[in-house]
Scaffold this motif. Structure first.
Motif, short mmCIF file in Angstrom:
data_model
loop_
_atom_site.label_atom_id
_atom_site.label_comp_id
_atom_site.label_asym_id
_atom_site.label_seq_id
_atom_site.Cartn_x
_atom_site.Cartn_y
_atom_site.Cartn_z
N VAL A 6 0.86 -1.18 0.00
CA VAL A 6 0.00 0.00 0.00
C VAL A 6 0.89 1.23 0.00
O VAL A 6 1.89 1.28 0.72
CB VAL A 6 -0.91 0.03 1.25
CG1 VAL A 6 -1.72 1.31 1.29
CG2 VAL A 6 -1.80 -1.19 1.28
N TYR A 7 0.54 2.21 -0.84
CA TYR A 7 1.31 3.45 -0.91
C TYR A 7 0.32 4.60 -0.96
O TYR A 7 -0.56 4.63 -1.83
CB TYR A 7 2.18 3.45 -2.17
CG TYR A 7 3.21 4.55 -2.18
CD1 TYR A 7 4.44 4.38 -1.58
CD2 TYR A 7 2.94 5.77 -2.79
CE1 TYR A 7 5.38 5.37 -1.57
CE2 TYR A 7 3.88 6.78 -2.79
CZ TYR A 7 5.10 6.58 -2.19
OH TYR A 7 6.04 7.57 -2.18
N ASN A 8 0.41 5.51 -0.01
CA ASN A 8 -0.50 6.65 0.02
C ASN A 8 0.10 7.81 -0.77
O ASN A 8 1.27 8.14 -0.59
CB ASN A 8 -0.74 7.10 1.46
CG ASN A 8 -1.53 6.08 2.24
OD1 ASN A 8 -2.51 5.57 1.74
ND2 ASN A 8 -1.10 5.79 3.44
N LEU A 9 -0.70 8.42 -1.62
CA LEU A 9 -0.28 9.56 -2.41
C LEU A 9 -1.12 10.77 -2.07
O LEU A 9 -2.30 10.64 -1.74
CB LEU A 9 -0.44 9.27 -3.91
CG LEU A 9 0.38 8.15 -4.49
CD1 LEU A 9 -0.05 7.87 -5.93
CD2 LEU A 9 1.85 8.51 -4.46
N ARG A 10 -0.53 11.93 -2.20
CA ARG A 10 -1.27 13.17 -2.01
C ARG A 10 -1.31 13.89 -3.34
O ARG A 10 -0.28 14.03 -4.01
CB ARG A 10 -0.60 14.06 -0.96
CG ARG A 10 -0.62 13.43 0.41
CD ARG A 10 0.10 14.33 1.40
NE ARG A 10 0.35 13.64 2.64
CZ ARG A 10 -0.44 13.71 3.71
NH1 ARG A 10 -1.51 14.47 3.68
NH2 ARG A 10 -0.15 13.05 4.79
N PHE A 11 -2.50 14.33 -3.73
CA PHE A 11 -2.70 15.03 -4.99
C PHE A 11 -3.22 16.43 -4.72
O PHE A 11 -3.99 16.65 -3.79
CB PHE A 11 -3.74 14.30 -5.85
CG PHE A 11 -3.35 12.92 -6.28
CD1 PHE A 11 -2.55 12.73 -7.39
CD2 PHE A 11 -3.77 11.81 -5.58
CE1 PHE A 11 -2.18 11.46 -7.80
CE2 PHE A 11 -3.42 10.53 -5.97
CZ PHE A 11 -2.61 10.36 -7.09
N SER A 12 -2.82 17.37 -5.57
CA SER A 12 -3.45 18.68 -5.53
C SER A 12 -4.86 18.51 -6.08
O SER A 12 -5.18 17.48 -6.71
CB SER A 12 -2.66 19.68 -6.39
OG SER A 12 -2.78 19.33 -7.76
#
Length: 47
Positions: A6-12
């Motif tokens: 699992v890899y959490n990403l943050r997006f604008s």
């Protein structure tokens, strides 16, 4: 298919809107778009 990582990403807001819109146009989830992109990356051998 087993997906143990699992890899959490943050997006604008702009990035998320673009990804979500593209995924909807292809009738798939944003996660599927990202997985397909990763599959197309070249394999690089460690030095």
């Amino acid at each position: 298919m087993n997906r143990p990582k699992v890899y959490n990403l943050r997006f604008s807001d702009e990035e998320w809107a673009k990804l979500k819109s593209y995924a909807e146009s292809k009738q798939v989830t944003p996660a599927e778009i990202l997985r397909d992109y990763i599959k197309r990356l070249p394999n690089i051998k460690p030095s």
